[in-house]
Motif scaffolding. Sequence first.
Motif, PDB file in Angstrom:
ATOM      1  N   THR A  56      38.804  44.848  58.414  1.00  0.00           N
ATOM      2  CA  THR A  56      38.665  45.342  57.048  1.00  0.00           C
ATOM      3  C   THR A  56      39.989  45.990  56.634  1.00  0.00           C
ATOM      4  O   THR A  56      40.889  46.146  57.452  1.00  0.00           O
ATOM      5  CB  THR A  56      37.520  46.372  56.964  1.00  0.00           C
ATOM      6  N   GLU A  58      40.536  49.176  55.527  1.00  0.00           N
ATOM      7  CA  GLU A  58      40.611  50.498  56.162  1.00  0.00           C
ATOM      8  C   GLU A  58      39.853  50.450  57.484  1.00  0.00           C
ATOM      9  O   GLU A  58      38.971  49.617  57.654  1.00  0.00           O
ATOM     10  CB  GLU A  58      39.950  51.548  55.248  1.00  0.00           C
ATOM     11  N   ARG A  60      37.065  51.168  60.211  1.00  0.00           N
ATOM     12  CA  ARG A  60      35.632  51.494  60.099  1.00  0.00           C
ATOM     13  C   ARG A  60      35.113  51.936  61.457  1.00  0.00           C
ATOM     14  O   ARG A  60      35.479  51.372  62.479  1.00  0.00           O
ATOM     15  CB  ARG A  60      34.832  50.269  59.634  1.00  0.00           C
ATOM     16  N   GLY A  85      41.142  48.484  61.199  1.00  0.00           N
ATOM     17  CA  GLY A  85      41.796  48.196  59.925  1.00  0.00           C
ATOM     18  C   GLY A  85      42.913  47.176  60.081  1.00  0.00           C
ATOM     19  O   GLY A  85      43.437  46.961  61.173  1.00  0.00           O
ATOM     20  N   ASP A  87      46.061  47.013  59.187  1.00  0.00           N
ATOM     21  CA  ASP A  87      47.418  47.388  59.611  1.00  0.00           C
ATOM     22  C   ASP A  87      47.528  47.480  61.128  1.00  0.00           C
ATOM     23  O   ASP A  87      48.503  47.020  61.715  1.00  0.00           O
ATOM     24  CB  ASP A  87      47.837  48.717  58.968  1.00  0.00           C
ATOM     25  N   GLU A 115      39.292  43.507  47.626  1.00  0.00           N
ATOM     26  CA  GLU A 115      39.622  43.918  48.986  1.00  0.00           C
ATOM     27  C   GLU A 115      39.876  42.702  49.879  1.00  0.00           C
ATOM     28  O   GLU A 115      40.813  42.709  50.685  1.00  0.00           O
ATOM     29  CB  GLU A 115      38.486  44.770  49.551  1.00  0.00           C
TER      30      GLU A 115
END
Lengths: 312, 260
Positions: A56, A58, A60, A85, A87, A115
């Motif tokens: 995702t 961010e 989770r 996330g 990154d 998103e």
Amino acid sequence: MKNISAGQDIDLRVNLGGILMNNPVAVASGTFGYGREYEDYIDIAGLGAVIVKGTTLEPRHGNPPPRIIETAAGMLNAIGLENPGVDVFVNQYLPYLFEKKVTVIANIAGNTIEEYATIAARLEGCQGIAGIELNISCPNVKQGGLQFGTDPVMVKNVVQAVKAETSLPVMPKLSPNVTNIVEIALAAQEGGADALSMINTLMGMAVDVRTRKPVLANIFGGLSGPAIKPVALRMIYQVYREVDIPILGGGGIMNATDALEFIMVGAAAVSIGTGNFVNPQMAGDILAELYYYMQENDMKSLNEIVGIAVQK
Amino acid sequence: MPIMEKGLVINHQQLAQDMYVMEFLAPSIAKECKPGQFLHVRPGNTNDPLLRRPLSLYDVDQEKGSISLLYRVVGKGTDLLTGLKVNDYIDIMGPLGRGFSLPESPKNALLVGGGVGIAPLVYLGRVLKERECQVTVMCGAANAGQLVVDDKFQQLDITFLSATIDGSAGYKGLVTDLLVTQVKPGGFDIIYTCGPEPMMDLVALYAAIHHIWGEVSLEEHMACGVGACLGCARRLKASDETYAKVCKDGPVFNMKEVEF
């Protein structure tokens, strides 16, 4: 495993809508972590593809436990897309897989169409990704996931939005929790999907009669394993007749005979999911058995039998 | 490094109504084992039961290349396991997880086990004795028949105290009552515990009160056993945002890290 694909006449390579796989056996998202977790047991670069854990935008934390429970010939899970996330995936996990020459398919999930598109844009240009699997069918998160996968208009829109942000092949993973799977598949194709991944888990639940409560903290979870194989076969059969894009088939595959069933109803390649938990070497075992099957049947390519059981 | 191996069963016995001990030869895995780790065992070549079962190492003989597992029959998987006979093969992967921390120098160690939770404490006791630790074991069980490991500890020259709910052996009551009321605090440098959560909760409290360093071994339903599926999640402290994975981050945790 690598030696197998170098066999004289037999060509195990698969072009799954632009996702180039050395062989037709992939491992399914959420069942294989980021590949590294299974390195002690199997040569992960020898797999057709490693579809990594859903990512995702961010991080989770996932759902509270209990998250899993075994059921008859299967299991329910409600992990809730726990992941660090996009990154962290790009910076910490992907470089290692690239260095190891693993065929990686990223699996992405979002709360909104924007998103999904943002994550796809973030992955654009990253070395070592062969394609993107769109998780539009996770039954275990409150927002996103399943709601995208059950509405044909949403499916088309999310595929279109992701396609606009990426040069990679895009493969939505379809939910079986729908009335008309063909309608969803056609919407995905219309949105520009390069391939389809079928199927995700079936929504289910279990009850603890001792506590008189649902077993899973999330109440509902996704059913996977051999219990769902007939459903997966039926849906792939239906979709194969109507779409022009290749299908990655999976749902309870435990051996090469299971894999052949999927191929014969139209899967161009297969994915092993829950089976990895039972035998971390299952994907390799199945690939070897498929190779022997091809030798015995004097086949040069699995394409000779893709969809062969389907009456068009 | 964990691996997959087929263990050759050399001994399989019923110790109590629902408790079994199985010994098998698995030399490659045996030489990697540390106390507190577990094996992921496939009960049979079936689709139902499907998943492997995590079973803690009960004892390991590295010279012989054998591993013993003590297990209680709780469902389809463990029930199927009871059918394995001598000369059958058992499908195992491991050793997995983070085991007990072992003291660098000889210490006075207390091991508190409840029910089948005593299993990992046997192998731990053996290794602690090898390291010249003084070891005391307290074991709780429903009745004398369920106290299946006392002779193991006797062989290892380990002080063994038992508590049974019905009083048919040792102290009558819970093992934690035995700990709190019958044992002089202060003598122990280190505490290890495995068993029912309320028991471990009280043992951890005891350790905290007496400023004794300690570890607990947790149990959770698992699918993969290697940290891939994220199924065996556990919030160690109520204030934590993230979940630990019992298979990979544990099953052994520092007592201070865990809230029961």
